[in-house]
Design a protein around this motif. Structure first.
Motif, PDB file in Angstrom:
ATOM      1  N   ARG A 170       0.843  -1.198   0.069  1.00  0.00           N
ATOM      2  CA  ARG A 170       0.116  -0.163  -0.038  1.00  0.00           C
ATOM      3  C   ARG A 170       0.847   1.414  -0.028  1.00  0.00           C
ATOM      4  O   ARG A 170       0.479   2.239  -0.769  1.00  0.00           O
ATOM      5  CB  ARG A 170      -0.966   0.034   1.377  1.00  0.00           C
ATOM      6  CG  ARG A 170      -1.976  -1.168   1.093  1.00  0.00           C
ATOM      7  CD  ARG A 170      -2.961  -0.824   2.445  1.00  0.00           C
ATOM      8  NE  ARG A 170      -3.903  -2.011   2.307  1.00  0.00           N
ATOM      9  CZ  ARG A 170      -4.013  -3.023   3.179  1.00  0.00           C
ATOM     10  NH1 ARG A 170      -2.805  -3.347   4.102  1.00  0.00           N
ATOM     11  NH2 ARG A 170      -4.927  -3.920   2.886  1.00  0.00           N
ATOM     12  N   LEU A 173       2.208   1.613  -3.282  1.00  0.00           N
ATOM     13  CA  LEU A 173       1.301   2.196  -4.199  1.00  0.00           C
ATOM     14  C   LEU A 173       1.233   3.648  -4.051  1.00  0.00           C
ATOM     15  O   LEU A 173       0.954   4.277  -5.079  1.00  0.00           O
ATOM     16  CB  LEU A 173      -0.197   1.556  -3.987  1.00  0.00           C
ATOM     17  CG  LEU A 173      -0.237  -0.020  -4.666  1.00  0.00           C
ATOM     18  CD1 LEU A 173      -1.376  -0.555  -4.011  1.00  0.00           C
ATOM     19  CD2 LEU A 173      -0.304   0.221  -6.166  1.00  0.00           C
ATOM     20  N   ILE A 189       1.406  -2.020  -8.777  1.00  0.00           N
ATOM     21  CA  ILE A 189       0.406  -2.701  -8.905  1.00  0.00           C
ATOM     22  C   ILE A 189       0.729  -4.169  -8.591  1.00  0.00           C
ATOM     23  O   ILE A 189      -0.126  -5.109  -8.231  1.00  0.00           O
ATOM     24  CB  ILE A 189      -0.411  -2.505 -10.231  1.00  0.00           C
ATOM     25  CG1 ILE A 189      -0.817  -0.879 -10.126  1.00  0.00           C
ATOM     26  CG2 ILE A 189      -1.512  -3.577 -10.467  1.00  0.00           C
ATOM     27  CD1 ILE A 189      -1.300  -0.272 -11.361  1.00  0.00           C
ATOM     28  N   GLY A 192       1.401  -5.224  -5.470  1.00  0.00           N
ATOM     29  CA  GLY A 192       0.095  -5.301  -4.616  1.00  0.00           C
ATOM     30  C   GLY A 192      -0.824  -6.468  -4.718  1.00  0.00           C
ATOM     31  O   GLY A 192      -1.390  -7.077  -3.965  1.00  0.00           O
ATOM     32  N   GLU A 193      -0.913  -6.975  -6.110  1.00  0.00           N
ATOM     33  CA  GLU A 193      -1.655  -8.235  -6.522  1.00  0.00           C
ATOM     34  C   GLU A 193      -1.173  -9.406  -5.902  1.00  0.00           C
ATOM     35  O   GLU A 193      -1.767 -10.107  -5.441  1.00  0.00           O
ATOM     36  CB  GLU A 193      -1.706  -8.282  -8.071  1.00  0.00           C
ATOM     37  CG  GLU A 193      -2.528  -7.173  -8.925  1.00  0.00           C
ATOM     38  CD  GLU A 193      -2.211  -7.268 -10.455  1.00  0.00           C
ATOM     39  OE1 GLU A 193      -3.068  -6.843 -11.070  1.00  0.00           O
ATOM     40  OE2 GLU A 193      -1.041  -7.822 -10.772  1.00  0.00           O
ATOM     41  N   GLU A 199      -9.082  -4.923  -4.864  1.00  0.00           N
ATOM     42  CA  GLU A 199      -9.338  -4.129  -6.079  1.00  0.00           C
ATOM     43  C   GLU A 199      -9.418  -2.590  -5.678  1.00  0.00           C
ATOM     44  O   GLU A 199      -8.932  -1.621  -6.420  1.00  0.00           O
ATOM     45  CB  GLU A 199     -10.365  -4.396  -7.253  1.00  0.00           C
ATOM     46  CG  GLU A 199     -10.043  -5.598  -7.972  1.00  0.00           C
ATOM     47  CD  GLU A 199      -8.880  -5.276  -8.845  1.00  0.00           C
ATOM     48  OE1 GLU A 199      -8.835  -4.142  -9.505  1.00  0.00           O
ATOM     49  OE2 GLU A 199      -7.885  -6.310  -9.061  1.00  0.00           O
ATOM     50  N   ASP A 201      -7.894  -1.348  -3.033  1.00  0.00           N
ATOM     51  CA  ASP A 201      -6.642  -0.776  -2.639  1.00  0.00           C
ATOM     52  C   ASP A 201      -5.794  -0.495  -3.933  1.00  0.00           C
ATOM     53  O   ASP A 201      -5.079   0.276  -4.134  1.00  0.00           O
ATOM     54  CB  ASP A 201      -6.009  -1.815  -1.988  1.00  0.00           C
ATOM     55  CG  ASP A 201      -6.209  -2.130  -0.539  1.00  0.00           C
ATOM     56  OD1 ASP A 201      -7.014  -0.904  -0.113  1.00  0.00           O
ATOM     57  OD2 ASP A 201      -6.510  -3.152  -0.112  1.00  0.00           O
ATOM     58  N   LEU A 202      -6.224  -1.181  -5.130  1.00  0.00           N
ATOM     59  CA  LEU A 202      -5.388  -1.065  -6.275  1.00  0.00           C
ATOM     60  C   LEU A 202      -5.919  -0.021  -7.249  1.00  0.00           C
ATOM     61  O   LEU A 202      -5.101   0.487  -8.238  1.00  0.00           O
ATOM     62  CB  LEU A 202      -5.314  -2.423  -7.114  1.00  0.00           C
ATOM     63  CG  LEU A 202      -4.601  -3.442  -6.359  1.00  0.00           C
ATOM     64  CD1 LEU A 202      -4.641  -4.862  -7.285  1.00  0.00           C
ATOM     65  CD2 LEU A 202      -3.150  -3.438  -6.004  1.00  0.00           C
ATOM     66  N   ARG A 206      -4.285   1.850 -10.577  1.00  0.00           N
ATOM     67  CA  ARG A 206      -4.785   1.653 -11.814  1.00  0.00           C
ATOM     68  C   ARG A 206      -5.132   2.783 -12.599  1.00  0.00           C
ATOM     69  O   ARG A 206      -4.723   2.875 -13.826  1.00  0.00           O
ATOM     70  CB  ARG A 206      -5.851   0.563 -11.863  1.00  0.00           C
ATOM     71  CG  ARG A 206      -5.356  -1.015 -11.239  1.00  0.00           C
ATOM     72  CD  ARG A 206      -6.335  -1.759 -11.744  1.00  0.00           C
ATOM     73  NE  ARG A 206      -6.429  -3.109 -10.675  1.00  0.00           N
ATOM     74  CZ  ARG A 206      -5.365  -4.224 -11.230  1.00  0.00           C
ATOM     75  NH1 ARG A 206      -4.545  -3.988 -12.357  1.00  0.00           N
ATOM     76  NH2 ARG A 206      -5.366  -5.233 -10.523  1.00  0.00           N
TER      77      ARG A 206
END
Length: 445
Positions: A170, A173, A189, A192-193, A199, A201-202, A206
């Protein structure tokens, strides 16, 4: 040996002694509180025929000692197991069995430790359910302090590792979103994945990546459009760049180039219009603008040629106008030839041609007058004066001289006719009058 009575007495004595021994052993067993001794003493007492009243204290002592042993074993097992519920039951059993305080204290300490372990386990379970890294750290710290085993901590440790990975992901990101760097956003990303972020959080990363990719494409398209100098491509790239949120400084070069290209297009159109409907001023302005915007020489040549032609036409036109105003036939002829070479339309030549014809007529009339004055022929003078009138020289000095000469010649002709008539009539008066008229007319003798 004795008789039956003695035997009976001996038997009674033996029974008394047996009971007495049984009572002694019961007393010793009760005093010793030894379970085995109590069991044996009770068995001997029962064998000696002691009453239940005499056995009661031993039986009670045996029960109490058996309860103590059971309570002791329960405490031992519970302490060894560390189970809080088992320890509570064992402590209750121990208190009822009146176990020594030190033995109960040890179990109570073990219960406190077990309660702490259970609380620590509960906290770990709650932290696992919440998935909070902070709660997991606190629960693990307490679990280790409470003496939980590795197997009891491993799930929370793994969960904490996952949550800490998520926390790092996080933060990465957030940093990537702030930096707007596409490569860092892509890596963040991916991290994070891998960390299992949701999603939600991402989503910000994105969106930022999509926006930056859109900006990158817009920048690339702008660069290509600038390189190509194509106006449609420049307009499209500028529109996409504005939509992608590119800064004014990033758009300035393309905007400036588009303005230049638009000016070039306008300059080309002005050149075409000026060539199609030529005038010196329009062509001059169009050529100057074309040079100012950097059009290649090849694109200006047509307009320059048209300008040169227009300048030739203009010079020819001015020469014609000057010749028409006051030029002689030769000048008019030269001006007309120049105008024809310059390509002036016939309508512009008519006036000069008319002027040339008039000048030629004047010149011919002038020559006619001069010739008529030279030979003094009345007919020639009349014809020359008629031509002079037609050529507009009727009031010229030469025409006036011709008119005077004609009048003189006409008087002379009249005087001659009068003399001839007087001579033919034979009258002296007529002859004298005719001679007088001849003298006035300056007739030669």
């Amino acid at each position: 040996s004795g008789g039956p009575e003695l035997e009976g007495a001996r038997a009674a004595l033996a029974d008394v002694e047996k009971k007495a021994e049984a009572r002694r052993r019961l007393d010793e067993a009760v005093d010793s509180r030894d379970i085995d001794e109590l069991k044996q003493a009770i068995a001997v007492g029962e064998g000696a025929g002691l009453s239940e009243g005499e056995l009661e204290s031993a039986r009670r002592a045996l029960q109490e000692e058996q309860d103590r042993r059971s309570a002791h074993e329960a405490l031992r097992d519970a302490t060894a197991s560390g189970d809080a519920a088992q320890l509570r039951d064992a402590l209750e059993h121990g208190r009822r069995a009146r176990l020594p305080a030190e033995e109960l204290d040890d179990a109570q300490r073990a219960l406190g430790e077990a309660d702490r372990r259970e609380a620590a386990l509960q906290a770990l379970q709650e932290a696992l359910a919440l998935g909070s890294a902070e709660r997991l750290r606190g629960a693990l710290q307490e679990g280790r302090a409470a003496g939980l085993g590795k197997s009891e901590l491993v799930a929370a440790e793994e969960a904490l590792a996952r949550e800490e990975h998520k926390e790092r992901a996080r933060r990465r990101l957030a940093d990537a979103v702030e930096s707007r760097d596409p490569s860092e956003l892509t890596a963040a990303i991916g991290d994070g994945e891998q960390a299992g972020l949701s999603e939600d959080d991402l989503a910000a990363a994105r969106q930022a990546l999509a926006a930056e990719q859109k900006r990158k494409k817009a920048r690339d398209d702008l660069a290509e459009a600038v390189k190509s100098r194509d106006m449609d491509a420049l307009r499209s790239a500028l529109k996409a760049g504005e939509a992608a949120g590119l800064s004014a400084s990033e758009l300035d070069a393309a905007r400036k180039l588009l303005g230049e290209e638009q000016r070039r297009v306008a300059a080309r159109e002005a050149l075409e219009d000026a060539v199609e409907e030529p005038s010196i001023s329009r062509l001059t302005e169009a050529i100057q603008e074309g040079e100012a915007v950097g059009l290649p020489t090849g694109e200006l040549d047509g307009a320059k040629q048209a300008l040169a032609e227009e300048q030739r036409r203009q010079a020819a036109r001015q020469h014609l106008q000057s010749a028409v105003k006051g030029g002689g036939p030769e000048e008019l002829q030269a001006a007309l030839e120049e105008a024809e070479r310059a390509g002036l339309p016939p309508s512009e030549l008519e006036a000069a041609r008319a002027a040339l014809r008039a000048a030629e007529e004047r010149e011919a009339a002038k020559m006619g007058l001069e010739q008529a004055l030279g030979n003094s022929s009345s007919d020639a003078l009349r014809e020359a004066l008629s031509a002079a009138e037609r050529a507009g020289l009727g009031t010229s000095e030469l025409a006036e001289a011709a008119k005077a000469r004609l009048r003189e010649e006409e008087r002379k002709a009249a005087a001659r006719a009068g003399l001839r008539d007087a001579l033919a009539s034979g009258s002296a008066d007529d002859r004298r009058a005719a001679l007088g008229r001849g003298e006035v007319a300056e007739l030669r003798a």
